[in-house]
Scaffold this active site. Structure first.
Site, PDB file in Angstrom:
ATOM      1  N   ASP A  31       0.725  -1.169   0.071  1.00  0.00           N
ATOM      2  CA  ASP A  31       0.035  -0.074   0.169  1.00  0.00           C
ATOM      3  C   ASP A  31       0.776   1.212  -0.114  1.00  0.00           C
ATOM      4  O   ASP A  31       0.691   2.220   0.685  1.00  0.00           O
ATOM      5  CB  ASP A  31      -0.834  -0.070   1.104  1.00  0.00           C
ATOM      6  N   TYR A  32       1.910   1.357  -0.961  1.00  0.00           N
ATOM      7  CA  TYR A  32       2.679   2.608  -0.969  1.00  0.00           C
ATOM      8  C   TYR A  32       1.700   3.381  -1.971  1.00  0.00           C
ATOM      9  O   TYR A  32       1.276   2.983  -2.772  1.00  0.00           O
ATOM     10  CB  TYR A  32       4.049   2.360  -1.506  1.00  0.00           C
ATOM     11  N   GLU A  33       1.863   4.764  -1.510  1.00  0.00           N
ATOM     12  CA  GLU A  33       0.858   5.608  -1.853  1.00  0.00           C
ATOM     13  C   GLU A  33       1.689   6.856  -2.491  1.00  0.00           C
ATOM     14  O   GLU A  33       1.052   7.492  -3.380  1.00  0.00           O
ATOM     15  CB  GLU A  33      -0.323   6.156  -1.004  1.00  0.00           C
ATOM     16  N   LYS A  34       2.807   7.057  -2.150  1.00  0.00           N
ATOM     17  CA  LYS A  34       3.892   8.110  -2.584  1.00  0.00           C
ATOM     18  C   LYS A  34       5.116   7.400  -2.876  1.00  0.00           C
ATOM     19  O   LYS A  34       5.491   6.718  -2.274  1.00  0.00           O
ATOM     20  CB  LYS A  34       3.841   9.047  -1.660  1.00  0.00           C
TER      21      LYS A  34
END
Length: 306
Positions: free
Chosen positions: A154-157
């Site tokens: 769930d890396y978002e950046k």
């Protein structure tokens, strides 16, 4: 030409069979229910959440993050993961107990998330080899200590939004090695409809879809004017973006202005099931649902089990 007399080349026939099989996999109803838990420190326990014995239930502990909080602001550690979920209530003993009491429950850990101690979390790797080595070592320790079954990405950046290769190889190799070592039995990814995010996860999918079991797409990221019909259209779009993937529908139980309501999300799940497309549902998050009695968890699992 009469299609009934058309002779297809054997290799093309095999290709067509594979495509049709993948389409069937990604469009079939199933009974998987997943829920993120522990990110907000609200004291929620595994045992608080109603569990329907007729579904496959995945808790996803949120989060393990490769950041150090010994510095201000927190800084990336190149793959050395630490635990940032509520370990007081979601301890190794609690994991053991919920799995012992419910044979249909598995527990995973989500990696990354949006923030740590109020600071943005970025995927940041010094090199593929060093990040993978550190990540395999640190996550194996966490997963074995907590008797976990899977990981969620769930890396978002991203420190470099144009470098899809590093993200792809780091995450793809991590999942591959953890599975090959018998450390995990499943893996999921959690993209959402943001161009840099989609470019990362679609590149990862293109190269490593064979080791990714579920796509926990964050449909609740769409705006609050989204209708059920539009939700289904968005779902179909993600089926095409992640071909052959087991796409989970999703919604959040926190009332957040500007984002899809839980009622709309649940109605969309009902519509997807009527179209034989509901592989599973995930909810963000148990922490929020604790406040309202887990109404949507009960209804979602009943829908999946019906």
């Amino acid at each position: 030409m009469d299609s009934s007399t058309l002779n297809l080349h054997p290799s093309f026939s095999l290709f067509l069979t594979v495509i049709l099989t993948l389409m069937a996999v990604s469009c079939a109803n199933s009974n998987l229910f997943a829920e993120y838990i522990g990110a907000q420190g609200l004291g929620v326990k595994f045992s608080d959440v109603p569990i329907n014995s007729d579904v496959e239930f995945h808790f996803i502990c949120s989060f393990a993050i490769d950041y150090s909080v010994a510095t201000t602001p927190p800084t990336p550690t190149n793959g050395e993961f630490g635990i940032f979920w509520d370990t007081e209530n979601l301890s190794p003993d609690a994991v053991f107990a919920i799995k012992q009491d419910n044979s249909n429950v598995k527990v995973a850990v989500s990696l990354g998330g949006a923030t740590v101690n109020g600071a943005d979390v970025y995927f940041s790797a010094t090199s593929v080899d060093s990040w993978v080595s550190n990540a395999v070592s640190s996550l194996t320790t966490i997963i074995q200590e907590y008797n976990l079954d899977g990981i969620d990405i769930d890396y978002e950046k991203f420190s470099d939004e144009n470098d899809t290769d590093t993200f792809t190889e780091c995450i793809g190799q991590l999942i591959t090695i953890l599975k090959a070592n018998g450390v995990i039995s499943f893996a999921s990814i959690a993209p959402f409809a943001d161009p840099p995010v989609q470019s990362m996860y679609q590149a990862l999918w293109q190269r490593y879809s064979s080791v990714i079991d579920y796509v926990n797409f964050q449909f609740y990221g769409y705006d609050d004017q989204t209708t059920v019909d539009q939700y289904v259209e968005y779902f179909d779009e993600q089926v095409s973006n992640y071909p052959g993937g087991n796409i989970l529908a999703s919604f959040m139980t926190e009332n957040t202005a500007g984002q899809i309501s839980a009622d709309t999300g649940l109605s969309a799940c009902e519509e997807l099931k009527s179209q034989d497309k509901l592989f599973g549902i995930f909810i963000w998050s148990a922490d929020d649902s604790l406040q309202e009695g887990f109404t949507y968890e009960i209804q979602s699992q009943a829908l999946l089990a019906s």
